[in-house]
Structure formats: C-alpha cells, structure tokens
Design an enzyme around this catalytic site. Structure first.
Site, PDB file in Angstrom:
ATOM      1  N   GLU A 177       0.766  -1.062   0.018  1.00 54.29           N
ATOM      2  CA  GLU A 177       0.042  -0.007  -0.021  1.00 54.29           C
ATOM      3  C   GLU A 177       0.931   1.093   0.150  1.00 54.29           C
ATOM      4  OE1 GLU A 177      -3.430   0.658   3.024  1.00 54.29           O
ATOM      5  OE2 GLU A 177      -2.067   2.319   3.492  1.00 54.29           O
TER       6      GLU A 177
ATOM      7  N   TYR B  95      -7.032   6.612  -0.505  1.00 53.05           N
ATOM      8  CA  TYR B  95      -7.830   7.582  -1.073  1.00 53.05           C
ATOM      9  C   TYR B  95      -8.450   8.598   0.201  1.00 53.05           C
ATOM     10  CZ  TYR B  95     -11.691   9.596  -3.417  1.00 53.05           C
ATOM     11  OH  TYR B  95     -12.686  10.687  -4.241  1.00 53.05           O
TER      12      TYR B  95
ATOM     13  N   ARG C 214     -15.728   2.522   3.885  1.00 51.91           N
ATOM     14  CA  ARG C 214     -16.651   3.443   4.213  1.00 51.91           C
ATOM     15  C   ARG C 214     -15.671   4.997   4.239  1.00 51.91           C
ATOM     16  NH1 ARG C 214     -18.359   5.646   9.403  1.00 51.91           N
ATOM     17  NH2 ARG C 214     -20.524   6.324   9.238  1.00 51.91           N
ATOM     18  N   GLY C 215     -14.792   5.054   4.990  1.00 56.11           N
ATOM     19  CA  GLY C 215     -13.915   5.946   5.353  1.00 56.11           C
ATOM     20  C   GLY C 215     -14.367   6.648   6.526  1.00 56.11           C
TER      21      GLY C 215
HETATM   22  P1  FAD Z   1     -17.674  -0.373   7.250  1.00 55.72           P
HETATM   23  O1  FAD Z   1     -17.605  -1.759   6.712  1.00 55.72           O
HETATM   24  O2  FAD Z   1     -18.739   0.105   6.678  1.00 55.72           O
HETATM   25  O3  FAD Z   1     -17.748  -0.421   8.783  1.00 55.72           O
HETATM   26  C1  FAD Z   1     -16.694  -1.003   9.554  1.00 55.72           C
HETATM   27  C2  FAD Z   1     -16.926  -1.434  11.060  1.00 55.72           C
HETATM   28  O4  FAD Z   1     -17.265   0.199  11.611  1.00 55.72           O
HETATM   29  C3  FAD Z   1     -18.018  -2.036  11.257  1.00 55.72           C
HETATM   30  O5  FAD Z   1     -17.425  -3.075  11.816  1.00 55.72           O
HETATM   31  C4  FAD Z   1     -18.863  -1.316  12.179  1.00 55.72           C
HETATM   32  O6  FAD Z   1     -18.770  -2.226  13.456  1.00 55.72           O
HETATM   33  C5  FAD Z   1     -18.389   0.047  12.281  1.00 55.72           C
HETATM   34  N1  FAD Z   1     -19.238   1.164  11.931  1.00 55.72           N
HETATM   35  C6  FAD Z   1     -19.322   1.698  10.883  1.00 55.72           C
HETATM   36  N2  FAD Z   1     -20.130   2.740  10.992  1.00 55.72           N
HETATM   37  C7  FAD Z   1     -20.442   2.727  12.231  1.00 55.72           C
HETATM   38  C8  FAD Z   1     -21.383   3.651  13.201  1.00 55.72           C
HETATM   39  N3  FAD Z   1     -22.006   4.403  12.397  1.00 55.72           N
HETATM   40  N4  FAD Z   1     -21.530   3.168  14.437  1.00 55.72           N
HETATM   41  C9  FAD Z   1     -20.945   2.152  14.804  1.00 55.72           C
HETATM   42  N5  FAD Z   1     -20.133   1.418  14.194  1.00 55.72           N
HETATM   43  C10 FAD Z   1     -19.808   1.849  12.976  1.00 55.72           C
HETATM   44  N6  FAD Z   1      -9.677   5.345   5.174  1.00 55.72           N
HETATM   45  C11 FAD Z   1      -9.406   6.371   4.192  1.00 55.72           C
HETATM   46  O7  FAD Z   1     -10.021   7.343   4.220  1.00 55.72           O
HETATM   47  N7  FAD Z   1      -8.838   6.050   3.096  1.00 55.72           N
HETATM   48  C12 FAD Z   1      -8.243   4.736   2.661  1.00 55.72           C
HETATM   49  O8  FAD Z   1      -7.478   4.877   1.714  1.00 55.72           O
HETATM   50  C13 FAD Z   1      -8.474   3.732   3.603  1.00 55.72           C
HETATM   51  N8  FAD Z   1      -7.533   2.706   3.447  1.00 55.72           N
HETATM   52  C14 FAD Z   1      -7.808   1.653   4.546  1.00 55.72           C
HETATM   53  C15 FAD Z   1      -7.242   0.277   4.169  1.00 55.72           C
HETATM   54  C16 FAD Z   1      -7.253  -0.743   5.067  1.00 55.72           C
HETATM   55  C17 FAD Z   1      -6.765  -1.987   4.672  1.00 55.72           C
HETATM   56  C18 FAD Z   1      -8.083  -0.633   6.409  1.00 55.72           C
HETATM   57  C19 FAD Z   1      -8.069  -1.680   7.214  1.00 55.72           C
HETATM   58  C20 FAD Z   1      -8.428   0.702   6.655  1.00 55.72           C
HETATM   59  C21 FAD Z   1      -8.553   1.744   5.671  1.00 55.72           C
HETATM   60  N9  FAD Z   1      -9.031   3.100   5.776  1.00 55.72           N
HETATM   61  C22 FAD Z   1      -9.012   4.071   4.874  1.00 55.72           C
HETATM   62  C23 FAD Z   1      -9.822   3.244   7.153  1.00 55.72           C
HETATM   63  C24 FAD Z   1     -11.421   2.917   6.896  1.00 55.72           C
HETATM   64  O9  FAD Z   1     -11.830   3.792   5.988  1.00 55.72           O
HETATM   65  C25 FAD Z   1     -11.913   3.097   8.438  1.00 55.72           C
HETATM   66  O10 FAD Z   1     -11.617   2.274   9.183  1.00 55.72           O
HETATM   67  C26 FAD Z   1     -13.549   3.117   8.574  1.00 55.72           C
HETATM   68  O11 FAD Z   1     -13.710   3.779   9.859  1.00 55.72           O
HETATM   69  C27 FAD Z   1     -14.354   1.984   8.238  1.00 55.72           C
HETATM   70  O12 FAD Z   1     -14.038   1.653   6.857  1.00 55.72           O
HETATM   71  P2  FAD Z   1     -14.877   0.250   6.617  1.00 55.72           P
HETATM   72  O13 FAD Z   1     -14.758   0.339   5.035  1.00 55.72           O
HETATM   73  O14 FAD Z   1     -14.171  -0.934   7.240  1.00 55.72           O
HETATM   74  O15 FAD Z   1     -16.633   0.556   6.962  1.00 55.72           O
END
Ligand code: FAD
Length: 319
Positions: free
Chosen positions: A15, A47, A105-106
């Site tokens: 990454e 991103y 989700r971000g």
């Molecule tokens: P989701 O799958 O939608 O949610 C993940 C978890 O969040 C769920 O388990 C749920 O328990 C919890 N959750 C979500 N919403 C809520 C809510 N409203 N209330 C309570 N719990 C909630 N971020 C960036 O901005 N840019 C990047 O390029 C980026 N790259 C990443 C790469 C990797 C490999 C990882 C692991 C993370 C990365 N992130 C990045 C961070 C990520 O966007 C955050 O961790 C975000 O909070 C969750 O994204 P997700 O896609 O897992 O969301």
C-alpha cells in the site's frame, strides 16, 4: 489482469499513498519502480475520505498502470458523498483502466460528530461494494468477440470482472458496539460481492489467527490478507495507534523506547514485522500485504527476511 492469490510463490502486495509535493512524487515513482520489481500481486493507493486526495490517487494509479506490470488497486471511500458523486467517481476510475478496488466507508472528518455532518448516501462499505459491482455491470453489460473465420459473426463474451477488496479488523473496529460487529460487517461485505479482505495492521500473530478462525466459523470464505507495517520508531508507533485505534503493543513500544539509535530502532521494526509475517504464514495466511509508507527498502527487507522474496533472485537493494 486480476488478482490471483492462489498461484505460487507466496503472494505479497503493497500500500502507498498519493504524494503531496513534486519532490515526493519523483521519489515515490522511484519507490514504485523498486516495489514493482519485486513482483507484487498488486500495489494499492489510498484515498482521502471526502475526496481530499481524489485526483492525486488516480494520477498515481495511472502511473502504476502505465509504467509497471503490476495491478493497481484503488481505495475508494463513500463517507460524506452523494450516491451520484460516488457513481461518477467509480466511472472515472473504470474509464482510466482501473479494475481493482478496495471499497471503504472512510472516516468522517476528525472531530465531527455523526449527528452534525452529512455522512453520505451510502452508509457502509458493503453498499459501496454493491455500487462498484453495479456500475461495472451497467457500463459493460456484455462484450463481443469476433468469431475467427466467420466474417461479421461475433459471440457474446463474459463481461470483464472487477476485483473488490474490503477492510477487515482483527481487533475489532474502534467504533464497534459489540465484539462480533466487525465480523458481521465483513460477512455483509462478502455477501455484497467482495472477493478479498485486507486487514488493519496488528502486532501479534494471534490477533490475526484468532480473527481468521472466528470469521471462518461465522461463514467468511474470501481470502483475508494480513496487513503488516514495520514500526521503525516510537513516533511512528504513536501515529499509527492514533490513526488505527489499535491497542498499544507494550513489548514493541518498550523495545523502541529503550533503543537509543535510529538504525537500532529500524532493525527492531524490521525484525518484529518479519517475525510476524513468518508466524501468520505458518498459520495459513494467503499472503502478506505491506503498508509501505512510501518507502521501499524497509518493506522489501522485511519480505526478504521473512523468506517471502529471495534476494539473489530479484537483485533488490538492501535496507
Ligand atoms: P464499514 O465496513 O462500513 O464499517 C466497518 C466497521 O465500522 C463495522 O464493523 C462497524 O462495526 C463499524 N461502524 C461503521 N459505522 C458505524 C457507526 N455509525 N456506528 C458504529 N459502528 C460503526 N480510510 C480512508 O479514508 N482512506 C483509505 O484509503 C483507507 N484505507 C484503508 C485500508 C485498510 C486495509 C483498512 C483496514 C482501513 C482503511 N481506511 C481508509 C480506514 C477506514 O476507512 C476506516 O476504518 C472506517 O472507519 C471503516 O471503514 P470500513 O470500510 O471498514 O467501513
């Protein structure tokens, strides 16, 4: 090209994040040249949630696509965006030739409460997975291949597939409300069409191996790549803990604090990450994903010391 984790040797990937200055761009291109020469399955580009790095991410992905033989994988986030904006963004990336995504989700802007900011039309990464899949299907519902020897005749071919990876959290997501919520979220992402998961960084092999066992028991079948980051200074450790919300690894924190030299701290970080890579691979991990921090020498040394890449074979520079 698509992501195949089943072919030997041990798959690995990296990454990187978009550069912020001209000088950083030149040096990152050099880093990408070294990373690509090692033969990774893909290089992913982060991103900025809310679109803060959008153009820069796509520029870097296009650079990887044009200048290397490695599959570029685009992180995309949906927080704070409308359905239409996200739809247009996916089309822009597909038009540029990107075929692999990490749907996220971000996070909402720092300090913003979930009640006072617009969080976006898509509520979770699972919905973004579905949208990427749908946009791709609408864009090229089918394609045709000409039948050799039969002028004017064509047959319908399978539409080109996109690979959609998602994030996984071995120690739970910092905002999870109960211990299984992140596994339920991963199941939802798989059901939505995700083909691969990449984990948040972690510091002990058991964190990953226990998570895999629990995920498999819950019905997750997609490969889950462990995300590893060599922690080469106390300040980097502090920064990644702030960003990831992971618990402090006291053994590593103490070792870094008592080591007075930067070269000694770097060695501690490399040894720790190489040992972790060996342990998760021995426990059945399908490959290693390295958070490269836009630097090649440290992550390549980790992979060499973990036996994932062979020094003589690749002729790579050492750290
Ligand atoms: P989701 O799958 O939608 O949610 C993940 C978890 O969040 C769920 O388990 C749920 O328990 C919890 N959750 C979500 N919403 C809520 C809510 N409203 N209330 C309570 N719990 C909630 N971020 C960036 O901005 N840019 C990047 O390029 C980026 N790259 C990443 C790469 C990797 C490999 C990882 C692991 C993370 C990365 N992130 C990045 C961070 C990520 O966007 C955050 O961790 C975000 O909070 C969750 O994204 P997700 O896609 O897992 O969301």
């Amino acid at each position: 090209m698509s992501i195949d984790l089943s072919a030997p040797p041990i798959p690995f990937s990296f990454e990187v994040y978009p550069p912020r200055t001209e000088a950083a761009t030149a040096s990152l291109h050099e880093t990408i040249r070294h990373l690509a020469a090692a033969g990774p399955r893909f290089i992913s580009v982060t991103y900025g949630a809310g679109g803060s790095t959008g153009g820069k991410s796509l520029e870097l992905l296009t650079h990887i696509l044009r200048e290397t033989h490695v599959e570029p994988l685009a992180h995309l986030t949906c927080v704070g965006s409308t359905y239409a904006t996200t739809n247009a963004l996916i089309r822009e990336f597909l038009d540029a030739g990107i075929r692999s995504f990490l749907a996220l989700r971000g996070d909402p802007p720092a300090g913003a409460s979930e009640d006072d900011v617009y969080l976006g039309d898509l509520e979770s990464a699972a919905q973004l997975v579905q949208l990427i899949d749908r946009v791709q299907a609408e864009r090229s519902p089918y394609s045709e291949v000409l039948l050799p020897g039969v002028p004017g005749a064509a047959q319908v071919a399978r539409r080109p597939e996109v690979d959609i990876a998602v994030a996984a959290f071995p120690n739970g997501h910092p905002r999870s409300r109960h211990p299984n919520e992140h596994i339920d979220a991963l199941l939802a992402k798989q059901a939505a069409g995700a083909t691969l998961a990449i984990t948040q960084l972690f510091f002990h092999a058991d964190d990953y191996l226990t998570f895999i066992e629990r995920s498999r028991r819950a019905g997750v079948t997609i490969p889950i790549l462990p995300g590893l980051m060599p922690i080469t200074s106390p300040s980097r450790l502090k920064r990644v803990l702030e960003l990831s919300g992971e618990p402090l690894p006291s053994d590593l924190a103490v070792a870094l604090e008592v080591e007075p030299t930067t070269s000694g701290q770097k060695r501690i970080g490399i040894d720790h990450a190489a040992a972790l890579a060996r342990e998760v691979l021995a426990g059945g991990a399908p490959g290693i994903h390295m958070y490269a921090f836009n630097n090649h020498d440290t992550v390549l040394t980790v992979l060499r010391e973990a036996g994932v890449i062979a020094e003589a074979e690749r002729g790579l520079p050492s750290a």
